[in-house]
Design an enzyme around this catalytic site. Structure first.
Site, mmCIF file in Angstrom:
data_model
loop_
_atom_site.group_PDB
_atom_site.id
_atom_site.type_symbol
_atom_site.label_atom_id
_atom_site.label_comp_id
_atom_site.label_asym_id
_atom_site.label_seq_id
_atom_site.Cartn_x
_atom_site.Cartn_y
_atom_site.Cartn_z
ATOM 1 N N THR A 46 0.830 -1.206 0.000
ATOM 2 C CA THR A 46 0.000 0.000 0.000
ATOM 3 C C THR A 46 0.862 1.253 0.000
ATOM 4 O OG1 THR A 46 -1.717 -1.156 1.254
ATOM 5 C CG2 THR A 46 -1.800 1.238 1.251
ATOM 6 N N TYR A 109 -12.856 -4.017 -3.542
ATOM 7 C CA TYR A 109 -13.969 -3.493 -4.329
ATOM 8 C C TYR A 109 -15.046 -4.548 -4.603
ATOM 9 C CZ TYR A 109 -16.808 -0.873 -7.562
ATOM 10 O OH TYR A 109 -17.876 -0.255 -8.152
ATOM 11 N N TYR A 135 -2.835 -10.257 4.178
ATOM 12 C CA TYR A 135 -2.895 -8.837 4.522
ATOM 13 C C TYR A 135 -4.348 -8.450 4.737
ATOM 14 C CZ TYR A 135 -1.954 -3.757 3.918
ATOM 15 O OH TYR A 135 -1.856 -2.395 4.081
ATOM 16 N N ARG A 140 -9.007 -0.301 3.819
ATOM 17 C CA ARG A 140 -8.621 -0.096 2.423
ATOM 18 C C ARG A 140 -9.474 -0.923 1.458
ATOM 19 N NH1 ARG A 140 -4.578 3.635 0.417
ATOM 20 N NH2 ARG A 140 -3.250 4.120 2.187
ATOM 21 N N LYS A 163 -0.562 -9.962 8.281
ATOM 22 C CA LYS A 163 -0.394 -8.548 8.637
ATOM 23 C C LYS A 163 -1.770 -8.062 9.045
ATOM 24 C CE LYS A 163 0.669 -3.928 6.897
ATOM 25 N NZ LYS A 163 1.017 -3.079 5.718
ATOM 26 N N ILE A 205 4.900 -4.500 10.160
ATOM 27 C CA ILE A 205 5.147 -4.051 8.793
ATOM 28 C C ILE A 205 4.758 -2.580 8.805
ATOM 29 C CG2 ILE A 205 4.523 -4.289 6.362
ATOM 30 C CD1 ILE A 205 4.172 -7.293 6.877
#
Length: 294
Positions: A46, A109, A135, A140, A163, A205
């Site tokens: 990201t 999305y 992740y 997000r 993560k 991270i």
């Protein structure tokens, strides 16, 4: 197949004035990180603006990071997609250019059902032989990985870590209780490194590590060596700076901070744009207080 313990930097992707990847600056940043004891380089995540890179740019950037790092620390490549076929191709190409592991984001999305999410990660992990970090960043992607599903996916041989960037410490505790030693947990939130370490986390991270690599590494090292008070002090001393690093969408502030420090992060790819003046000045003050600039 544990990948690293400590501080992994979610490194920015610097751009030239013409918008191309600035490999000279990226190389200098990688050296800066390793010289300051960062334990892993996470490229094209990201913070690395991977969503604006073409596939070829992404793979070339991963390849450069692998060659520049030269096995000094692991290189973890961002991968995954909202299209499983596309994602598996990125995974294969990242493995081919030498990535030590993959950081695979949930499909965004269009999202999917829990059953579809399980299949997605199984397909991603099954397309490569190297270790995989899941992740989870609902803010997000709009898609969380529930703890029970994390437990199921931890049984996939090369899915070795997560993560966790939900910001939900209770959820992390559930994951730790369910998975135990079968899965490594990395904090995806710089303001929650030590709370997650207390639940058995292996490290972070980190966005913060771009500008404060040694302190981020030392925070975790102190905790692991039993200096909980020292680790706590490093965590709390960075809170104001961390808040300012997320005053606008990442990586806008951290790139501005790197530029203030003379580490040429360059511009952004639209739709990301320069920081608002007010937020920039607040970030500058926080960096001065933290001792990063004079």
């Amino acid at each position: 197949m544990s990948i690293f313990v400590g501080s992994g930097v979610a490194i920015v992707t610097p751009f030239n004035e013409n918008g191309s990847v600035n490999y000279d600056s990226l190389g200098k940043m990688i050296d800066f990180q390793i010289e300051n004891h960062t334990d892993a380089i996470i490229v094209c995540g990201t913070t690395g603006e991977a969503s604006t890179l073409s596939d070829d740019e992404q793979i070339e950037t991963i390849k450069f990071a692998v060659e520049k790092t030269n096995k000094r620390v692991p290189v973890i490549a961002g991968a995954g997609s909202n299209d499983t076929k596309h994602g598996t191709e990125l995974c294969k190409r990242a493995e081919k250019v030498g990535a030590d592991a993959l950081l695979i984001v949930t499909p965004y999305y269009n999202k999917t059902s829990p059953k579809g999410l399980k299949q997605y990660f199984e397909n991603m992990a099954g397309s490569v032989d190297i270790p995989v970090i899941m992740y989870s960043v609902k803010g997000r992607t709009g898609l969380n990985i529930p703890p029970k599903l994390v437990k199921e996916l931890s049984k996939v041989p090369n899915i070795v870590a997560i993560k966790e960037a939900s910001g939900d410490v209770s959820q992390v505790a559930q994951i730790a209780a369910l998975c135990g030693d079968d899965l490594d947990i990395y904090s995806g939130n710089d303001d929650l490194i030590i709370p997650l370490m207390s639940l058995g986390g292996k490290g972070v991270i980190s966005v913060l590590a771009n500008i404060a690599p040694k302190n981020t590494h030392d925070m975790i090292e102190k905790f692991l060596k039993g200096d909980v008070d020292g680790a706590k002090k490093l965590q709390l001393s960075a809170i104001d700076l961390i808040n300012n690093l997320f005053s606008e969408v990442n990586p806008i502030p951290v790139k501005a901070a790197l530029n203030m420090m003379g580490l040429n992060a360059g511009l952004y790819r639209e739709p990301l744009i320069e920081m608002e003046d007010e937020n920039y000045e607040k970030l500058k003050i926080a960096m001065k207080k933290y001792g990063l600039i004079s």
